[in-house]
Structures are given as C-alpha cells and as structure tokens.
Write an enzyme that holds these catalytic residues in place. Structure first.
Site, PDB file in Angstrom:
ATOM      1  N   GLU A   6       0.859  -1.178   0.000  1.00 41.39           N
ATOM      2  CA  GLU A   6       0.000   0.000   0.000  1.00 41.39           C
ATOM      3  C   GLU A   6       0.890   1.221   0.000  1.00 41.39           C
ATOM      4  OE1 GLU A   6      -2.778  -0.173   3.265  1.00 41.39           O
ATOM      5  OE2 GLU A   6      -2.848  -2.318   2.844  1.00 41.39           O
TER       6      GLU A   6
ATOM      7  N   ASP B 208      -4.996   9.731  10.332  1.00 46.93           N
ATOM      8  CA  ASP B 208      -3.644   9.281  10.661  1.00 46.93           C
ATOM      9  C   ASP B 208      -3.108   9.852  11.957  1.00 46.93           C
ATOM     10  OD1 ASP B 208      -2.798   7.497   8.521  1.00 46.93           O
ATOM     11  OD2 ASP B 208      -3.215   9.222   7.242  1.00 46.93           O
TER      12      ASP B 208
END
Lengths: 250, 394
Positions: A38, A49
């Site tokens: 990824e 995040d």
C-alpha cells in the site's frame, strides 16, 4: 489477491524519506517476502492518521511529492515489482487530479486498486463506481468495530479485492491491544463468511500482533511501525530484517 | 423546502455530503438520523428557548446606529450578537448542541476553536451541564488569544494545542476529528461553524437561525418592514452569516453580502478569501470551495482575525455563492481594523475583528438615505484588545 493466509502487506508514504525512494522501497519489500503493498500518496490534512504517518506525509509534500510525480515514478513499476500494489490516500488530491485520470493512470502503471478512506460508500456508488470498474481499479472499503452488519454485507457486495478491517476504532499508529472485545469482533466478522478476503490493519506493528490478526483474517497490514523505521539512515539495509521479524512465525 | 437549504441527501446544490472515513460513519449517521426529530421535540425546544432567553440573554438587540448611519448616509442596524453571554454568536450553537448531546447520551464533548470564541462557548455549556470538555486550538491561536484560553481553563475545559500544519483553526479541526475517531462511543463533537460532514452545516445553521428570526421581527417594529435592503455578515467558516441569512434566503429582494478576510490582499499570498481564491474540493468532511494547490493540498490561509483564518467556507455558502443568491466580497486586515476603530469611536462599541470585516464593507457600498442595512455584529472585541492596541500603537 493471492489465495492464501498470513498475507503481509506494508504501507508506506510515497516520497518519503526521499522524493524518489518509492520504487526502490517497493522492490526491497517484495524481495523480503511481502505479499502486497500500500503506497500512500500524501495529503495536507490526513485526519485518519496518527503523528508518525502525518509527519511522513508532511515531509513527502515538502519533498515535492504529487500524484503526477508518483505516477511518473511508478511508470516502470511492473518491470521491477510483481506483487499487487494499492494506492492509499485522501480523496481531495484524487478529485483535483480527476477521478477518471486517476483510475486511468493507475491502470497504465499497473496499480491494482485504491484505498480512499474519506470516499464514502454512498458517493462512490452514486458518482464513481463506474469509472473505477471501467478501469479495473479495485476500490477498497474500510470496516470498523462499529460498522453495522448490514453495511458490511453491502461493502462485501461492492468489493472485488479485499476488505480492510480496522483492528479498532482509531487513527493509525495505536498499538493493537488484543482483548476479549477485539477477539469477539474478529470472530464476528470471520463468522460472516464474506466473499472477499479480510485484511486487518491499524495497530499491527510486530510478529505478535501480526500472528494474532492472521488467526482471524487472511492477512494484516503494517504501516506506522514501518514508516517509523524509514526514519533511520540505513533503512534500506534494515527492510529485510524488519519483514522477517514480523513473519518469523511462518 | 427552500432551494438554498440542505436536501435529503445532505447536499446544497453540488456541495455538502459526508466525506468521512468509515471510523466516523456511525457517529455521523446517528446524528443524521436523529438530529431533526430531537430538535423538534417539545422538551428540547422549551429548554433551548429558556436557555437562550435566561442564560444567553436573547433576544439580542437590533440597534439603530445613528452616527454610523449618518456617516454612510444610510440606515444601519447592528444585530448585537456581541451582547450574548460569552461575547459572540457562538453560544447559540453550543447551547443547541449540548442539549442534543445530552439527548444522545454522550458524556464527553470535544470542540475545535480558532479565535477561542467557540471554545469558550463550548466550555461554558459543558460547565452548565457538568460534561467533560476538551478543546483543540492551534498553537499559534493559543498565543494570540490568551484571554480566551484562560476562560476555557477556568471553566474546567482541557485545552489541547494543535501542532500540525499551520497550527491554526484548520489543524485544530483535524485534531478534533482524530479525537472523535478514537472516541467513537461516548463523545459528541460540537463543531463551531457551518462546516463538516452533513448534518453539521444544517445543524449549526438551524441553531444560528435565531439571529435572522429575531432580526425580522425587530426590523418590522422599527421600520414597519421586516425586510432590509442589505444584510451583511463576515464569513470564515460562515456560521454567523448562515444564521443572519437564514430567514432571508427566500426573500430574494434582500441582498445578502458575505464578507471574507482578504488578509494582506486577495493576491498577496496571505489571504483567507475563499470564494476569490478557492475552487471545489473536500475538507473536513464536506465538498465545498477550498483554497488549495492544483494538486489538491490545502493552502494555509492568513487573516489578522483568528476566527476568519480558515481555508474553506461551509457548503451552503459555496452554494449561495455559486447560485448567485449571495454576494461574496472581501476586505483586508487594514480595512477591517480601521472599521473596528471607527465603530468604537462613533458608537462606543468595540467589535471583534471578525465583525469589523463586515463593517468595513459599508465603505464600499452604493447607498442612499432610504437604504436599510443590517450588519451582524457577531462578537465583541474584548478578546482583540491586544491586537487593536498593537495595530494602532495605542
């Protein structure tokens, strides 16, 4: 997706630590035995995040990473890397690049799919599903402990690659704390017998958490721990060991 | 339903929606499903109206500013949101949302804040209801709005510095969203402006709509006509403007003017004039207009006013702009500061620097002595004294 179990995927941010390090890291990861990749494309406001991936995104943007640069870097991807590759990032850069241009560019360089956390089910179905399918780009959906069974079924129906199962409701980089509750959740999903493979991500950082996750799913994704390792000056020589340490139970 | 209001799918024309990661979906879906029925309940309306009256001090006056009117040769009315408890319009929304949070069974409240007005308004209602409160605020804003930080702390809120990106409102919002992702069950996020995923823009606008509801009645009492020629309000994310415009949206003869912060000038590279500089994009969960690079990275905005220092506008504003229903203009730091000082000296009212932006546009309007103008005085300037003092060298 390879029909197997204990699949290991690694997430890392394109353009980090150096602008053009993306392809080199991909090769090293494949050589070390990683099953799929990824590659994150950076965004200025990554709300899902934690601090480590935020910082890598900020640095990648400072380095000059854009989708244009990334697709140029990935032009020779398939000469060097044969495992599946997914791009992961937020929707706004894709929207500005053009969703159709994005899907076409993915197809051209051999990217298999995209993980766009803030492109919701409804908007995907209404506006973009056709474009993804015409270009044979898989769209990967996230499932969390709070996602309803009805919605998981719907996601399973719309998916044709894998389902990204979040180990907990959290931003990236929080360690998985395997307890009764998470075990119950993993078991509940496993029992649903979905048609798509389940890959567990968020909070997977070492052999212990990888082993735990792959008891219930076909594979798991390590992100933050790997990105943190890229901070080290001789990271290139450490990739092999990093991967072997996670997979050592094999 | 008005064509300027949100539709069933959460959109205003092409703008709005809920572009959120799956982790936030259950929370947002719960709000989408329940917000309308909860706020229509009799006991909600009763408690909301009582608190607005007895605690906030509503209705806020509509003040005919005689000397200001004389100066511009028009009839200028100021909607005095600055006189609300905590000093700005922000409390209208936080009162509504805390009652909603209670009815959703939430125990913990989070919020973002720019100038600190929304943070203070949130800390206030949390103290009122005895709920835990965490406010995210950009590190730079914490420095430039110290009195508000002190007020929040005194009311028992925890103020957390947002240290990512530009360290201002946009980043505080990111941090609040991250907190919500990590605390999905017991926490309600009180967004302070008409931004964020559906239903927030509509929810916040609904709570702020009291501003125009009162204005219409008050203006009728004063002039015999509930409709002014112009309505002016400043726009950062756009909550006071959304409330000020709300009940005038379908009165097409009323010109709605939204004033953005041009900072050092629209083309200076240091600005927050979103409609002039932005294009369609997604930030903080909704599709709207956004200041961004061609690669879709959000541009750090700039304004002397912390409350207008935001790179986007709410989706309803994007729609009012695009459909032409609203006129979106901008004024610079200098123009706003001069307008703020002018109001102080003509009327004895020190406006928040945010509100000074709306006042500064008066200078640029073509009017005559029969023109009725309502300006939303969204907040008071106590929090900005330091800035005014430094700017004018008092």
């Amino acid at each position: 997706m390879k029909d197997s179990s204990r699949l290991l995927s690694i997430y890392y941010t394109a353009g980090y630590p150096q602008l053009h390090s993306t392809l080199n890291i991909a090769q090293k990861l494949e050589q070390a035995g990683v099953d799929f990749l990824e590659i994150g494309f950076p965004y200025s406001d990554p709300v899902a995040d934690g601090p480590v991936i935020q910082r890598s995104s900020e640095k990648a943007l400072q380095n000059g990473m854009t989708l244009d640069v990334l697709f140029k870097d990935l032009k020779k991807l398939r000469e060097h890397v044969s495992i599946p590759v997914f791009l992961m990032g937020y929707f706004n850069p894709v929207l500005q690049y053009g969703v159709e241009n994005f899907c076409k560019a993915c197809k051209e360089v051999g990217v298999n799919g995209a993980i766009i956390p803030d492109l919701p089910l409804y908007e995907y179905e209404e506006l973009y599903q056709k474009i993804f399918e015409e270009n044979e780009i898989a769209n990967i959906f996230l499932v969390t402990p709070q996602t309803s069974e009805e919605r998981i079924r719907k996601i399973d129906e719309l998916s044709n690659s894998f389902i990204y199962l979040l180990s907990s409701n959290a931003t990236t980089g929080k360690n998985l704390n395997v307890n009764d509750e998470s075990e119950k959740y993993f078991k509940r999903i496993k029992k649903m017998d979905l048609k798509n493979p389940i890959i567990i991500g968020f909070g997977i950082s070492n052999a212990e958490t990888f082993d735990k996750a792959t008891q219930y799913a076909q594979g798991a994704i390590v992100g933050t721990a790997f990105v943190r390792m890229l901070d080290e000056s001789d990271y290139e020589n450490k990739i092999d060991n990093f991967i072997k340490n996670i997979k050592r139970g094999n | 339903m008005s064509k300027y209001q949100v539709n069933q799918k959460g959109y205003y024309g092409p703008f709005g929606g809920a572009y959120i990661p799956e982790m936030l979906y259950p929370n947002v879906e719960e709000l989408q499903k329940k917000y309308l029925s909860i706020i229509q309940e009799d006991n909600f309306q009763k408690e909301f109206n009582e608190l607005l009256r007895d605690y906030v001090g509503r209705p806020s006056p509509l003040y005919y500013a005689k000397r200001l009117s004389k100066k511009y040769n028009a009839n200028i009315f100021l909607k005095r949101e600055d006189l609300n408890h905590t000093g700005a319009h922000k409390i209208n929304n936080t009162i509504g949302q805390i009652l909603l949070a209670e009815r959703l069974g939430k125990k913990r409240i989070i919020a973002e804040t720019g100038a600190g007005q929304h943070g203070v308004a949130t800390a206030t209602v949390c103290a009122l209801k005895g709920l835990e409160c965490v406010v995210y605020m950009g590190e730079i804003d914490i420095r430039r709005q110290a009195p508000n930080v002190a007020r929040m702390k005194m009311m028992g809120a925890k103020v957390v510095a947002a240290q990512s990106g530009s360290k201002t409102l946009k980043d505080a919002t990111n941090e609040a969203l991250r907190d919500w992702i990590n605390n999905p069950v017991d926490t309600h996020y009180i967004i302070g402006s008409v931004v964020g995923p559906h239903p927030y823009p509509d929810l916040v606008a609904t709570f702020q709509s009291i501003i125009s509801e009162e204005t219409k009645k008050q203006l009728f009492e004063k002039t015999g006509n509930s409709l002014p020629d112009y309505v002016l309000a400043c726009v950062g994310g756009g909550s006071n403007a959304a409330g000020m415009f709300y009940h005038f949206l379908d009165d097409e003869e009323v010109q709605l003017i939204a004033v953005e912060a041009a900072g050092h000038g629209v083309n200076s590279g240091e600005s927050a004039a979103t409609t002039a500089l932005g294009n369609e994009g997604i930030l903080h969960g909704s599709r709207s207009l956004l200041m961004q690079t061609k690669d879709g990275q959000v541009i750090e905005p700039y304004s002397i006013s912390a409350g207008l220092d935001y790179p986007g506008i709410g989706p309803q504003h994007a729609w009012l702009f695009k459909s032409g229903r609203g006129k979106y203009v901008s004024v610079t730091d200098d123009e706003a500061m001069r307008a703020g000082l002018q109001l102080t000296q003509l009327e004895g009212i020190i406006p928040a620097i945010e509100s000074s932006h709306a006042l500064a546009h008066l200078e640029k309007m073509q009017v005559d002595k029969n023109t009725n103008i309502v300006v939303c005085l969204s907040g008071r300037g106590d929090k900005d004294l330091d800035n005014y003092m430094k700017y004018f060298g008092f």
